[in-house]
Design an enzyme around this catalytic site. Structure first.
Site, mmCIF file in Angstrom:
data_model
loop_
_atom_site.group_PDB
_atom_site.id
_atom_site.type_symbol
_atom_site.label_atom_id
_atom_site.label_comp_id
_atom_site.label_asym_id
_atom_site.label_seq_id
_atom_site.Cartn_x
_atom_site.Cartn_y
_atom_site.Cartn_z
ATOM 1 N N CYS A 28 39.049 33.950 11.065
ATOM 2 C CA CYS A 28 39.342 35.378 10.913
ATOM 3 C C CYS A 28 38.545 36.197 11.927
ATOM 4 O O CYS A 28 38.800 36.147 13.113
ATOM 5 C CB CYS A 28 39.111 35.824 9.483
ATOM 6 N N HIS A 30 41.835 31.655 5.807
ATOM 7 C CA HIS A 30 40.666 31.435 4.966
ATOM 8 C C HIS A 30 40.937 30.223 4.075
ATOM 9 O O HIS A 30 42.072 29.980 3.664
ATOM 10 C CB HIS A 30 40.394 32.662 4.093
#
Length: 503
Positions: free
Chosen positions: A339, A443
């Site tokens: 991310c 994630h």
């Protein structure tokens, strides 16, 4: 009081990081195993550790874990207000699962009526839908300077008619002062709601604390429902990075025979639970590093998520991390960005709308031919994909404002198969030409054993996976069994007017 047929139990703390989330998780599984239709709830969470519900809303990871323990589908009502700090004095406000605004601490607390109304609305829905709601408080339930504005602790307990369990952490010392002091300063009407004390994180022989239990009960008039020893052999996701901070910058180097993995501990680190399975792998030694050090004894370097990417990138450069990263890269180490960490690995990060701070652009580390623009709409989804070069399937979730485009020799790391249950087919992330710099928006990328093993084998050909890994379901069962052994279940079930289940 909230209308509805259900009961409620509230888990409040004498301080932050006393184990409220873990206690609430254990209770969710214990009550579910007893055949009770139970759901978790936390009115307001301050954490950069968030997840995505199946219907595409953002809530704290702790409430997702509690919903999993309760074997129910997580919803935005379980954490209606989520504060995601992106500076020392400000945070993004996520209201009932969607980004609402960015507020300074002063602005947020000036008038909490909007947030409190949304929280009450969510609580109302949960109490109408479920037989029992396990409520988690926030921080200390006795912050008297904030008491009138606090809608997370005793106001919620009063509205729900909850029996309150007060959790204290004996490992940090001063357990008598924690419990007695908390009960001494709160108003009498709220003190009357406290029906039990749980002493958490005990080390040593519990028999030596029997006198302590008696003294606590005599001093407070409140029964001690249990003394819970430290548990080992399984792990439950933490709510935020407070406990993580105690493990940063260890003096020792990675142990010989284990694969050394370093993760940079950013000031605004987010979703650090992405690394939980690496930490639990017996073949891996994971070190969180705040200050730069030699990476010679590490095989993989992870740049985790960040709630202030450009700010944390500036911090990284100021401390001297960039030189260490380039040295590590030059000797063939594997670098992984998740991310915000993925965005840092690219060439540029632009924030034209001031999503995370002052509008502007920053040069990235340039390890991937990728450019990121932060947009105003957040991507929230559960997703699945397949690693392009390995054919290994992966599952994860996306929470990001950035849109990243690739160029040059950079290629997608993964082909996305589905987002929120619908077919996708586009690419995720990026991989360098030599394959040793990888970025992804997924994630939970290391949660799938085959994916994690692929990463570790890439970094260390001598890595060998363990024969058995404790799944999350097994962890919830072990947690419930641990608490069941050390709690007074008869008193616990008496608080919700339920008979003790047969064992």
């Amino acid at each position: 009081m909230v209308s509805g047929r259900s009961k409620a139990i509230a888990v409040f703390g004498t301080a932050s990081d006393v184990g409220k989330s873990i206690v609430a998780t254990a209770l969710c599984r214990i009550f579910r195993d007893a055949g009770i239709d139970v759901a978790p709830y936390k009115a307001q969470n301050m954490s950069n550790n968030s997840g995505v519900t199946p219907d595409g809303f953002e809530i704290g990871r702790a409430q997702i874990a509690q919903a999993e323990a309760a074997r129910v589908v997580p919803t935005a009502d379980m954490n209606p207000v989520l504060l995601k700090p992106n500076s020392d004095t400000g945070a993004q406000v996520v209201l009932q699962g969607k980004v609402c605004s960015t507020e300074s601490a002063k602005g947020y607390f000036r008038d909490t009526s909007l947030w409190a109304a949304a929280a009450r609305e969510s609580l109302e829905r949960l109490m109408k839908r479920y037989e029992l709601v396990v409520i988690e408080g926030a921080g200390s339930c006795a912050e008297m300077n904030l008491y009138q504005r606090d809608f997370v602790n005793f106001r919620t307990a009063r509205e729900s008619g909850a029996s309150v369990l007060l959790v204290a952490d004996i490992d940090r010392g001063g357990v008598f002062a924690q419990v007695v002091g908390t009960l001494a300063v709160i108003p009498p009407e709220d003190r009357a709601l406290v029906k039990g004390v749980i002493v958490n994180r005990f080390r040593g022989d519990i028999d030596l604390f029997r006198d302590g239990v008696r003294m606590l009960e005599e001093m407070t008039g409140v029964p001690v429902l249990g003394v819970i020893p430290y548990f080992r052999g399984f792990s439950i996701d933490a709510e935020d990075a407070v406990p993580l901070a105690s493990k940063v910058d260890p003096h020792a180097e990675p142990e010989a025979g284990r694969t050394g993995v370093a993760a940079i501990y950013f000031p605004h680190i987010s979703n650090f639970t992405d690394l939980s399975t690496l930490e639990q792998d017996p073949g891996v030694e994971l070190h969180y590093l705040h200050y730069p050090r030699s990476l010679d004894n590490y095989r993989m370097l992870v740049l985790p998520g960040s709630k202030n990417v450009r700010g944390d990138l500036e911090w990284l450069r100021r401390l001297g991390w960039e030189e260490r990263i380039r040295e590590f890269r030059a000797r063939g180490g594997v670098v992984v960005g998740v991310c915000g960490g993925y965005q840092m690995l690219g060439r540029t990060i632009a924030d034209p709308f001031g999503v995370e701070g002052e509008p502007g652009a920053s040069p990235g580390l340039g390890l991937l031919d990728a450019d990121t623009v932060l947009e105003q709409e957040k991507c929230l989804c559960n997703a699945s994909g397949v690693l392009e070069d390995a054919g290994v399937k992966s599952h994860g979730y996306e929470i990001h404002m950035g849109r990243t485009s690739l160029s040059g020799a950079c290629r997608p790391f993964m082909r996305v198969l589905t987002r929120n249950g619908e077919a996708a087919g586009d690419g995720d992330g990026a991989r360098s030409e030599d394959g040793k710099v990888i970025g992804t928006y997924f994630h939970g990328i290391f949660d799938e054993p085959q994916v994690r093993q692929w990463f570790l084998a890439l970094a260390d050909p001598e890595y060998r996976p363990s024969r058995h890994e404790c799944s999350m379901e097994e962890s919830y069962d072990l947690l419930a069994a641990h608490f069941t052994e050390h709690l007074d279940l008869e008193k616990l079930f008496g608080l919700i007017d339920k008979p003790l289940p047969e064992r």
